[in-house]
Design an enzyme around this catalytic site. Sequence first.
Site, mmCIF file in Angstrom:
data_model
loop_
_atom_site.group_PDB
_atom_site.id
_atom_site.type_symbol
_atom_site.label_atom_id
_atom_site.label_comp_id
_atom_site.label_asym_id
_atom_site.label_seq_id
_atom_site.Cartn_x
_atom_site.Cartn_y
_atom_site.Cartn_z
ATOM 1 N N HIS A 372 0.834 -1.228 0.136
ATOM 2 C CA HIS A 372 -0.015 0.095 0.016
ATOM 3 C C HIS A 372 0.735 1.286 0.136
ATOM 4 O O HIS A 372 0.192 2.179 -0.187
ATOM 5 C CB HIS A 372 -0.998 0.130 1.306
ATOM 6 C CG HIS A 372 -2.117 -0.951 1.239
ATOM 7 N ND1 HIS A 372 -3.218 -0.423 0.525
ATOM 8 C CD2 HIS A 372 -2.218 -2.232 1.294
ATOM 9 C CE1 HIS A 372 -4.203 -1.501 0.549
ATOM 10 N NE2 HIS A 372 -3.560 -2.407 0.858
ATOM 11 N N LYS A 563 -8.843 14.060 4.231
ATOM 12 C CA LYS A 563 -7.763 12.939 4.531
ATOM 13 C C LYS A 563 -7.057 12.912 5.562
ATOM 14 O O LYS A 563 -6.858 14.097 6.135
ATOM 15 C CB LYS A 563 -6.932 12.772 3.008
ATOM 16 C CG LYS A 563 -6.301 14.119 2.778
ATOM 17 C CD LYS A 563 -5.547 14.175 1.416
ATOM 18 C CE LYS A 563 -6.355 14.079 0.048
ATOM 19 N NZ LYS A 563 -6.324 12.891 -0.793
ATOM 20 N N ARG A 564 -6.188 11.860 5.943
ATOM 21 C CA ARG A 564 -5.235 12.088 6.961
ATOM 22 C C ARG A 564 -4.373 13.180 6.791
ATOM 23 O O ARG A 564 -3.880 13.579 5.645
ATOM 24 C CB ARG A 564 -4.462 10.802 7.100
ATOM 25 C CG ARG A 564 -5.262 9.573 7.484
ATOM 26 C CD ARG A 564 -5.848 9.909 8.969
ATOM 27 N NE ARG A 564 -4.731 10.008 9.959
ATOM 28 C CZ ARG A 564 -4.506 9.064 10.841
ATOM 29 N NH1 ARG A 564 -5.424 8.134 10.747
ATOM 30 N NH2 ARG A 564 -3.633 9.074 11.792
ATOM 31 N N LYS A 569 0.703 14.563 1.589
ATOM 32 C CA LYS A 569 -0.536 14.928 1.153
ATOM 33 C C LYS A 569 -0.591 16.568 0.786
ATOM 34 O O LYS A 569 -1.448 16.953 -0.092
ATOM 35 C CB LYS A 569 -1.396 14.516 1.817
ATOM 36 C CG LYS A 569 -1.756 12.660 2.115
ATOM 37 C CD LYS A 569 -2.803 12.361 2.870
ATOM 38 C CE LYS A 569 -2.992 10.704 3.002
ATOM 39 N NZ LYS A 569 -3.590 10.474 1.942
ATOM 40 N N THR A 671 -8.097 6.955 -2.569
ATOM 41 C CA THR A 671 -9.537 6.383 -2.748
ATOM 42 C C THR A 671 -10.483 7.625 -2.373
ATOM 43 O O THR A 671 -11.555 7.721 -3.117
ATOM 44 C CB THR A 671 -9.845 5.354 -2.024
ATOM 45 O OG1 THR A 671 -9.663 5.522 -0.618
ATOM 46 C CG2 THR A 671 -9.270 4.034 -2.536
ATOM 47 N N LYS A 675 -14.145 8.886 -4.631
ATOM 48 C CA LYS A 675 -15.566 9.297 -3.777
ATOM 49 C C LYS A 675 -16.068 10.491 -4.437
ATOM 50 O O LYS A 675 -17.088 10.712 -5.038
ATOM 51 C CB LYS A 675 -15.550 9.063 -2.575
ATOM 52 C CG LYS A 675 -15.207 8.074 -1.875
ATOM 53 C CD LYS A 675 -14.776 8.160 -0.455
ATOM 54 C CE LYS A 675 -13.912 7.198 0.179
ATOM 55 N NZ LYS A 675 -13.028 7.277 1.404
HETATM 56 C C1 LIG Z 1 -11.713 7.721 1.585
HETATM 57 C C2 LIG Z 1 -11.540 7.752 2.842
HETATM 58 C C3 LIG Z 1 -9.980 8.043 3.325
HETATM 59 C C4 LIG Z 1 -9.042 7.991 2.177
HETATM 60 O O1 LIG Z 1 -8.840 9.215 1.561
HETATM 61 P P1 LIG Z 1 -7.371 9.413 0.778
HETATM 62 O O2 LIG Z 1 -7.839 10.872 0.096
HETATM 63 O O3 LIG Z 1 -7.418 8.585 -0.401
HETATM 64 O O4 LIG Z 1 -6.232 9.494 1.477
HETATM 65 C C5 LIG Z 1 -9.484 8.278 4.562
HETATM 66 N N1 LIG Z 1 -10.488 8.374 5.555
HETATM 67 C C6 LIG Z 1 -11.941 8.236 5.550
HETATM 68 C C7 LIG Z 1 -12.996 8.213 6.518
HETATM 69 C C8 LIG Z 1 -12.437 7.911 3.896
HETATM 70 O O5 LIG Z 1 -13.652 7.757 3.829
#
Ligand SMILES: *Cc1c(COP(=O)(O)O)cnc(C)c1O
Length: 832
Positions: A372, A563-564, A569, A671, A675
């Site tokens: 990952h 995101k985190r 990032k 991911t 979304k």
């Molecule tokens: C989809 C999702 C992530 C992943 O987000 P990235 O932008 O790909 O880092 C992290 N936390 C939550 C709650 C999510 O739904």
Amino acid sequence: MPSVPTGCNEELFEAARLSSDSGAIARDFQRYLTQHLGRFIGCVPLYQYEALALTIRDRVMTDWRNTWRRYDEPGVRRAYYLSLEFLIGRSLGNHILNLGLDHETAEAMHRLALNLEEIMSEEVDAGLGNGGLGRLAACFMDSCACLQLPVIGYGIRYQYGMFRQEIENGFQVEEPDHWLRDGNPWELERPEFKNLIRFGGRVEGVTDSQGKRRSAWVDTTDVLAIPYDVPISGHKNHTVNTLRLWSASATSDFNLDDFNAGSYAEALEAKTNAEHITMVLYPNDVSENGKELRLKQQYFLASASLQDVLRMWELSAGRDYRDFKAQNVFHLNDTHPTIAVAELMRLLMDEKGLDWGQAWDITSHCMAYTNHTLLPEALEKWPVALFESLLPRLLQIIFEINARFLRLVAMKWPGQTQRQRRMSIIEEGDTKQVRMAYLAIVGSFSVNGVAALHSRLLSGGLFRDFYELWPEKFNNKTNGVTPRRWVAYANPGMSALITEKIGPDWVHDYAKIAAIAKHAEDAGFKQRWHEVKQANKQRLADMVRHYCQVEFDTEALFDVQVKRIHEYKRQLLNVLHAIHLYDRIKRGDIGHWTRRCILIGGKAAPGYRMAKNIIKLINNVAEVVNNDPQVNGLLKLAFIPNYGVSKMEVICPGTDLSEQISTAGKEASGTGNMKFMMNGAITIGTYDGANIEIMEAVGEGNYFLFGLHAEEVDRERASYDPARLIGQDEDLGRVMHLLRCGHFSTFESNIFDEVIGSLENPRDPWLTLADFRSYIDAQEQVSRAYQKRERWVAMSISNTACSGYFSTDRTISEYNKGIWKLQTRPLDQPSR
Ligand SMILES: *Cc1c(COP(=O)(O)O)cnc(C)c1O
């Protein structure tokens, strides 16, 4: 409910199937509320939620038992998804959708003068994961059930999930997430399937009853693993798969000797120690290193799950393991459960009596591994000494695997001792360490990355030696997200509009979403698309007001990065843009202005100082921007606390612009980007991870690309000179000046020194300033594009229309075709 289809065997529990009209749902709900929970209709909403969850759970049970029976039939090949994280979120609404009971349930609640949405919002998120990796596992489980694949998820039932983030004076404060406090209606304890897990002790050679020499692991400290099953319903297909979560428990309630000797507290201590193993999820999204308890968690999951699978195997095949590898495959979600490679060897040899060759043939044909991340700090290594004391028998097995592997390497590349050292599972040095990723590769028949670029960087870089040895093991499986949760459930307005145009099949056959592309130029459709987006923006604005006390105007561009929080990032780059816009307003450069509401959210690992500083900076800049009368609504900035799955369900449908701005080559896939795309947001992004595939799918004209490419990043490093960039770019110079002079830190002098220092550091690994100009220019393109509403809406529709590839149904079909090779197990011809 449709009648049971022909071809299903009579033993299936059809007679028990419950009626699902709104009258029956209302009746059962009232019975649960009054007879079972002892409350009344007017009670606090928590009990209404509980009664409804139990009512819906009843309607999952029959299909759940039938699905188990079908998977237990002889000859059914099955996959087991081993993951330390499953970031599930809420379940009630998801089951209602999958059972096709939305209308009936809403009507039932309406009859009782209750509001379904309010009741659903009582559910606490199951936050058993950090971020993308854990959420991926949850989306995978959904798709496996939708595709009717015999896959069982195995994970840990943490008492405390991901911490709750509060913001105090702009700083992150962590609060424990005691999510099981009020009970969990979705889990079913199964003490009958408990397993014994061993730690410590020592290894002895013994002679068994057949006169063979064996290893015996003795004097161990034992812990029980108790499984809790969680149902994973498929979409309107009578399939309910299982997520089995293990909880640690003492082998006996307390030590009777101690107890009888009067040491009551000491007797209970052993119990507490055992239960510590599954007490808390480690809150670090890049891997946790060196912590003994974390290694215990990993082994606990691996051993409990493997023992469970062997138990089920022996139910039908007895001690005959010849066909085992043909019928079972274990998938390792990152290196976290990799100890399963050694544990399966141990179980097969020490407990089942197989010899090394037989055990290795099975193990190496049953394990598959997904990587990952490329970040070096995320590559899991464990000190040999820790292994020696905690898992001595497993260390022996790892040494033997390594010795045999290194002989193979020596045969392939005679005399290349450097390469042998490089590839060894054991890293030499002051503290010898076990390299878990290498153990995973050696023990697996398949190794995959999670986006095209990431997989190329793995075989060409990080795992190059292994790729040269075994090119056939390496493959790519680009991530996805489930369209049930992330579109059908999270965005009912858009879903209804899509279904009206192209019918309802897109929910389970998401490639069909492409059919809305032909409406992208239909003025009436575009108008309605816009209206849906505006309503979703209103919902998001309400949430922002509630949690941030900041007013977002839905006519403005909603610009979102959630995101985190991590330096790679580059939330910092986003903040620099916000400061730049603020600076433009202050100097009156506001011709053709596009109003923007910037939303940022995400948790920082509690020990990650820089990430916590970034949160503080965002909040301080927000404070200045939102309270300056001259800004006057041209720009808003808010940090949404405690970002998680259920927040994202409101955020992504209400977003116009999706920020995916990692340093190229660092985000394995992403991911969140998918979304947003599905919900009609347009991406501003670097050429990184799955962004690349998103851009290829939707076309460059419907995507805002900026920044260095991965190869350019590596070349740039040698000559990277932030001071020169700041000197040459007036806009950047002004932004850095505002930061340095303390404009965002009055009365908190120097608190941002570290952040500023990282931006100005010529060795900044994330090269944030290298992409500043390109990012600002791309953002200016965004601002102009947003003013042409018709065109913007067409782009939005195109993004949704081109998102078919990013469904986990596609991802899982590829895992199945290329790796798992399972047969689908239809329980019906779905009556959709
Ligand atoms: C989809 C999702 C992530 C992943 O987000 P990235 O932008 O790909 O880092 C992290 N936390 C939550 C709650 C999510 O739904």
